[in-house]
Design an enzyme around this catalytic site. Structure first.
Site, short mmCIF file in Angstrom:
data_model
loop_
_atom_site.label_atom_id
_atom_site.label_comp_id
_atom_site.label_asym_id
_atom_site.label_seq_id
_atom_site.Cartn_x
_atom_site.Cartn_y
_atom_site.Cartn_z
CG ASP A 6 7.64 -1.95 0.96
OD1 ASP A 6 8.13 -2.96 1.47
OD2 ASP A 6 8.33 -1.08 0.38
CG MET A 35 6.24 -4.65 6.36
SD MET A 35 7.01 -3.03 6.14
CE MET A 35 6.78 -2.84 4.37
CG HIS A 49 10.29 -4.51 -2.34
ND1 HIS A 49 10.59 -5.77 -1.87
CD2 HIS A 49 9.93 -3.77 -1.26
CE1 HIS A 49 10.45 -5.80 -0.55
NE2 HIS A 49 10.04 -4.60 -0.16
CG HIS A 71 8.12 -6.51 2.83
ND1 HIS A 71 8.92 -5.43 3.18
CD2 HIS A 71 8.01 -7.25 3.97
CE1 HIS A 71 9.25 -5.51 4.44
NE2 HIS A 71 8.70 -6.61 4.95
N GLY A 126 8.05 0.61 8.21
CA GLY A 126 6.86 1.43 8.36
C GLY A 126 6.84 2.68 7.52
CG MET A 129 3.55 -0.76 5.04
SD MET A 129 4.30 0.86 5.33
CE MET A 129 5.86 0.65 4.47
#
Length: 216
Positions: free
Chosen positions: A34, A67, A32, A65, A141, A36
């Site tokens: 992330d 964001m 996974h 993912h 976050g 951001m």
């Protein structure tokens, strides 16, 4: 079948390739990642170049993912870098169905993430375009936050909806998942477990992964 998706947000970024190799050996089902942007969430992490740089360390699926405020602008870059699935946030997209269709057209699994306060009904007309829904169990976050217990009902409701229409849907949960609550989220209907701190903070990541997969 329970799938474990360790989040490299909790990895040692000075040796990220080795950390990914470790997760592969430890029995993770996917990695996974992330992403951001510092706008949609108050933090900055990694971009396509980093994803590309770690792709050579494993054949496990990369679960990316996004964001971000503008995920459509970066789909091609992350797919070229090695993403196998891409998750976008419903909260930022005016044309959610169009984005999901674009992801699938490129041969990549499409997923939508919902923040804790976002209702499930935003998915009413896009379920046919989805392979997975990511239910955030913390506000996105930052890593290391505590699980929001009210999200168990949200997981149950989504699983009931998917089952009611005969939809084979992966329900992923992300945020504060640990050995103390993983059984509850799986019993509620989640089958893809994102965990960072509990795996990277463990003295035996392989055992931590096996424990989570064995629940309930």
């Amino acid at each position: 079948m329970i799938k474990i998706a360790p989040s490299i947000l909790s990895a040692d970024f000075s040796r990220l390739g080795e950390e990914v190799e470790m997760l592969d050996r430890a029995g993770a089902d996917m990695i996974h990642i992330d992403v951001m942007d510092g706008h949609y969430v108050p933090n900055l992490t990694i971009g396509p170049l980093v994803v590309k740089s770690i792709r050579k360390y494993t054949d496990l699926p990369f679960d990316v993912h996004l964001m971000m405020d503008n995920p459509m602008e970066y789909l091609d870059d992350f797919i070229a870098a090695g993403a196998d699935s891409i998750t976008v946030h419903a909260e930022v997209l005016h044309h959610l169905q169009g984005c999901l269709a674009a992801i699938r057209k490129k041969g990549v699994r499409a997923a939508v993430a919902l923040n804790p306060s976002t209702p499930l009904n935003v998915l009413d007309y896009v379920l046919d375009d989805l392979d997975m829904v990511l239910l955030m169990t913390v506000n996105p976050g930052f890593g290391g936050q505590a699980f929001i217990p009210q999200m168990l009902n949200k997981i149950r409701d989504l699983r009931k909806t998917a089952d009611g229409i005969g939809k084979q849907l992966d329900i992923q949960v992300d945020g504060g998942i640990n050995p103390d609550n993983v059984k509850a989220v799986v019993e509620a209907g989640a089958n893809v477990i994102v965990s960072g701190s509990s795996i990277f903070g463990s003295s035996d990541p392989a055992m931590a992964i096996r424990h989570m997969r064995a629940c309930p």
